[in-house]
Design a protein around this motif. Structure first.
Motif, PDB file in Angstrom:
ATOM      1  N   UNK A 193       0.834  -1.212   0.000  1.00 26.06           N
ATOM      2  CA  UNK A 193       0.000   0.000   0.000  1.00 26.06           C
ATOM      3  C   UNK A 193       0.868   1.261   0.000  1.00 26.06           C
ATOM      4  N   UNK A 194       0.466   2.253  -0.789  1.00 28.30           N
ATOM      5  CA  UNK A 194       1.253   3.478  -0.951  1.00 28.30           C
ATOM      6  C   UNK A 194       0.453   4.688  -0.487  1.00 28.30           C
ATOM      7  N   UNK A 195       1.057   5.473   0.403  1.00 24.28           N
ATOM      8  CA  UNK A 195       0.500   6.744   0.866  1.00 24.28           C
ATOM      9  C   UNK A 195       1.370   7.850   0.260  1.00 24.28           C
ATOM     10  N   UNK A 196       0.758   8.828  -0.377  1.00 24.71           N
ATOM     11  CA  UNK A 196       1.515   9.845  -1.109  1.00 24.71           C
ATOM     12  C   UNK A 196       1.539  11.173  -0.364  1.00 24.71           C
ATOM     13  N   UNK A 197       2.751  11.730  -0.246  1.00 26.93           N
ATOM     14  CA  UNK A 197       2.920  13.062   0.349  1.00 26.93           C
ATOM     15  C   UNK A 197       3.578  13.956  -0.690  1.00 26.93           C
ATOM     16  N   UNK A 198       2.830  14.964  -1.180  1.00 29.77           N
ATOM     17  CA  UNK A 198       3.369  15.912  -2.157  1.00 29.77           C
ATOM     18  C   UNK A 198       3.978  17.075  -1.384  1.00 29.77           C
ATOM     19  N   UNK A 199       5.281  17.186  -1.500  1.00 29.53           N
ATOM     20  CA  UNK A 199       6.079  18.047  -0.623  1.00 29.53           C
ATOM     21  C   UNK A 199       6.455  19.374  -1.301  1.00 29.53           C
ATOM     22  N   UNK A 200       7.034  20.236  -0.506  1.00 30.35           N
ATOM     23  CA  UNK A 200       7.617  21.510  -0.958  1.00 30.35           C
ATOM     24  C   UNK A 200       6.563  22.479  -1.496  1.00 30.35           C
ATOM     25  N   UNK A 201       5.381  22.499  -0.871  1.00 33.92           N
ATOM     26  CA  UNK A 201       4.362  23.475  -1.274  1.00 33.92           C
ATOM     27  C   UNK A 201       4.729  24.885  -0.827  1.00 33.92           C
ATOM     28  N   UNK A 202       5.794  25.009  -0.005  1.00 37.05           N
ATOM     29  CA  UNK A 202       6.274  26.333   0.375  1.00 37.05           C
ATOM     30  C   UNK A 202       7.043  26.996  -0.765  1.00 37.05           C
ATOM     31  N   UNK A 203       7.287  26.218  -1.839  1.00 32.32           N
ATOM     32  CA  UNK A 203       7.919  26.746  -3.048  1.00 32.32           C
ATOM     33  C   UNK A 203       6.896  26.718  -4.174  1.00 32.32           C
TER      34      UNK A 203
ATOM     35  N   UNK B  57      -7.357  12.690  -2.720  1.00 29.07           N
ATOM     36  CA  UNK B  57      -6.762  13.770  -1.916  1.00 29.07           C
ATOM     37  C   UNK B  57      -7.463  13.886  -0.561  1.00 29.07           C
ATOM     38  N   UNK B  58      -6.667  13.919   0.486  1.00 29.38           N
ATOM     39  CA  UNK B  58      -7.204  14.029   1.851  1.00 29.38           C
ATOM     40  C   UNK B  58      -7.208  15.488   2.293  1.00 29.38           C
ATOM     41  N   UNK B  59      -6.224  16.250   1.807  1.00 29.57           N
ATOM     42  CA  UNK B  59      -6.230  17.696   2.053  1.00 29.57           C
ATOM     43  C   UNK B  59      -5.929  18.423   0.744  1.00 29.57           C
ATOM     44  N   UNK B  60      -6.044  19.745   0.770  1.00 30.25           N
ATOM     45  CA  UNK B  60      -5.860  20.529  -0.456  1.00 30.25           C
ATOM     46  C   UNK B  60      -5.104  21.810  -0.123  1.00 30.25           C
ATOM     47  N   UNK B  61      -4.077  22.152  -0.920  1.00 29.70           N
ATOM     48  CA  UNK B  61      -3.285  23.339  -0.589  1.00 29.70           C
ATOM     49  C   UNK B  61      -4.006  24.638  -0.912  1.00 29.70           C
ATOM     50  N   UNK B  62      -3.889  25.594  -0.025  1.00 33.36           N
ATOM     51  CA  UNK B  62      -4.397  26.935  -0.275  1.00 33.36           C
ATOM     52  C   UNK B  62      -3.230  27.749  -0.817  1.00 33.36           C
ATOM     53  N   UNK B  63      -3.040  27.643  -2.148  1.00 33.11           N
ATOM     54  CA  UNK B  63      -1.955  28.305  -2.868  1.00 33.11           C
ATOM     55  C   UNK B  63      -0.631  27.567  -2.615  1.00 33.11           C
ATOM     56  N   UNK B  64       0.459  28.093  -3.161  1.00 34.34           N
ATOM     57  CA  UNK B  64       1.781  27.506  -2.963  1.00 34.34           C
ATOM     58  C   UNK B  64       2.814  28.614  -3.025  1.00 34.34           C
TER      59      UNK B  64
END
Length: 530
Positions: free
Chosen positions: A137-147, A169-176
């Motif tokens: 099983x694979x859990x995905x973390x999309x990183x570096x949203x501070x850039x 998607x479990x959460x959603x970024x408010x901009x990046x």
């Protein structure tokens, strides 16, 4: 044997997982931040641990600190929320993919880290294929949203098209980028707003609001606000309905966005992972499933590490427990050597630090110090009917002799090379009619030779010279009588030899020599793994 109820409850609370990524996606940073939020360390970056370790981190080897990359897989064990976590940080560089592959044989779940600004990269794709074959099983973390990052919908699309995984998607970024301040929790329908902390060294302060709260709205431009609302409506239609069955079947992956460097979204991810991951998976032997609560202890060796404590020149063997209960000082049978061994010097491991481990259960990783004959892939068991075949060996692609520069240092050279070969950093081979009294070394990539040379110098005081050979392909020969071996036609560019277990091999200059050999020796079976 203790009551079955306690055995089952101890097994159920184990979580054994690895973190994988392409180099520089932030894998080791995320590892450290999971330790921070899991309470295993108090301050990220130093790193100070609760049990008074002075310098504990996943990249503990001196060369790792100098190069800024993970060179060796690392075991980090800690307790959090009633779970016993065995976290394995893996090398990201392709030259160390064999070490990563062995780690993936020992885990029950994987966290796949993706750089939000680059999307899926080559090494991520290769490691995913290994996980897919094993059904991890694979859990995905999309990183570096501070850039500055790719649009989140484009990142989901990449995962679906390139990895053939349905995304949830479990959460959603408010901009990046510079304006990234928060994440929308899709399932709780709440916004988590974060504050940056110096160097990401401690937990980021967070406040939770509704999506329409004025404090959330005022931090977003009108265009960004409208775009996020539109994206969330689309997700509600196309990416809703998370399914545990699809996750466990390798058909889907939950996706989180965040910034490991700034600690944004780490706690949300860790808690969700623990709530939705499962306990240890049973292993199979000859098609038969070995119960986790089997009456006898069993496990397999997936890693050997020398000189974790340079002052003692020790050698630690890492075993994944597959069934039953382990107790310190217990005897176990090594299927390869056909000898009974006593596992007495057993430890929980946290990077290079350790503490005595008196007991362990299926799913745990145990490390024990020993000078006994162990090899990667060995099965240790109380039940002699159990023989695991979890760790394959891969064909190397670069070859070289590593020669000691000093005659007076030959003893240290041979000792160091013997110790490091036991780790399977590289493999040892013996070409036919070669008069040297040292093995030919084979590796997946040249960086492995650099690591070997560095460690011989750093840990054994030995300077060496690398003598590269021209072969680029190795294949094992399916077992055949010696008289049949003598009849093989060996064209130019093909050379016979043996591996360190006396199995016949052939070295090839290139693909052309490989194809020509096959053409001239019909019916001869070549193997890329013995």
């Amino acid at each position: 044997m203790e009551k079955n109820g306690r055995l089952q409850s101890e097994i159920a609370r184990r979580r054994t997982f690895a973190i994988i990524s392409h180099p520089d996606a932030g894998k080791t940073t995320l590892t450290e931040k999971l330790l921070l939020y899991g309470g295993a360390i108090e301050l990220a970056g130093s790193v100070t641990a609760k049990k008074k370790q002075k310098e504990t981190s996943s990249d503990w080897m001196e060369l790792e600190k100098k190069r800024g990359i993970s060179i060796s897989s690392t075991v980090l064990q800690f307790e959090y929320r009633g779970f016993k976590l065995n976290l394995l940080d893996t090398p990201g560089h392709k030259d160390f993919s064999e070490d990563t592959y062995r780690v993936l044989m020992a885990v029950d779940a994987v966290i796949m880290v993706i750089d939000g600004g680059k999307g899926i990269e080559s090494q991520t794709l290769k490691l995913f294929e290994i996980c897919s074959k094993r059904g991890i099983p694979i859990f995905t973390f999309i990183n570096k949203l501070d850039r500055p990052a790719l649009p989140p919908l484009e990142l989901l699309d990449q995962i679906e098209k390139m990895l053939h995984l349905h995304t949830y998607p479990i959460n959603w970024p408010l901009d990046s980028g510079a304006s990234f301040r928060g994440l929308y929790d899709i399932y709780q329908k709440s916004v988590h707003s974060f504050e940056k902390v110096p160097g990401g060294a401690y937990r980021a302060p967070v406040s939770v609001h509704g999506m329409d709260d004025p404090s959330v709205r005022e931090n977003l431009t009108d265009n960004t606000w409208a775009q996020i609302k539109e994206e969330l409506e689309l997700i509600e239609i196309a990416h809703s309905g998370f399914s545990m069955e699809d996750l466990l079947a390798g058909k889907a992956t939950p996706v989180f966005f965040g910034s490991a460097a700034n600690n944004f979204g780490i706690e949300m991810f860790l808690n969700w992972f623990l709530d939705h991951s499962t306990g240890p998976s049973p292993r199979r032997v000859d098609g038969k499933e070995i119960p986790l609560d089997h009456s006898g202890f069993s496990g397999f060796v997936f890693k050997i590490q020398t000189n974790m404590n340079p002052q003692h020149r020790d050698r630690m063997v890492f075993v994944r427990i597959c069934s039953g209960k382990f107790t310190r000082d217990m005897p176990a049978y090594n299927q390869r050597s056909e000898r009974e061994v006593r596992i007495s010097n057993s430890h929980n491991v946290f990077g290079r630090e350790r503490e005595t481990m008196d007991e362990g259960y299926a799913g745990d990783i145990i490390g024990f110090i020993t000078n006994a004959d162990f090899r990667i892939g060995d099965t240790l068991t109380e039940d002699k009917a159990i023989l695991y075949n979890e760790i394959p060996r891969f064909a190397p692609e670069v070859f070289a002799y590593l020669l000691g520069n000093s005659v007076s240092g030959q003893k240290a050279y041979r000792k160091g090379l013997s110790h490091l070969l036991a780790e399977d950093i590289v493999q040892g081979f013996y070409p036919k009619d070669d008069m040297r009294n040292v093995p030919l070394l084979g590796a997946v990539g040249p960086l492995q030779f650099e690591v070997l040379q560095y460690r011989l110098k750093d840990e054994y005081g030995v300077e060496t010279t690398l003598e590269q050979k021209q072969w680029t392909i190795l294949r094992w020969l399916e077992k055949m009588p010696d008289e049949e071996m003598q009849k093989l036609y060996l064209p130019h560019g093909v050379h016979p030899g043996k591996d360190d277990q006396e199995r016949p091999v052939l070295f090839f200059l290139n693909k052309s020599s490989l194809y020509y050999f096959q053409e001239k020796n019909e019916g001869v079976v070549l193997l890329d793994s013995p």
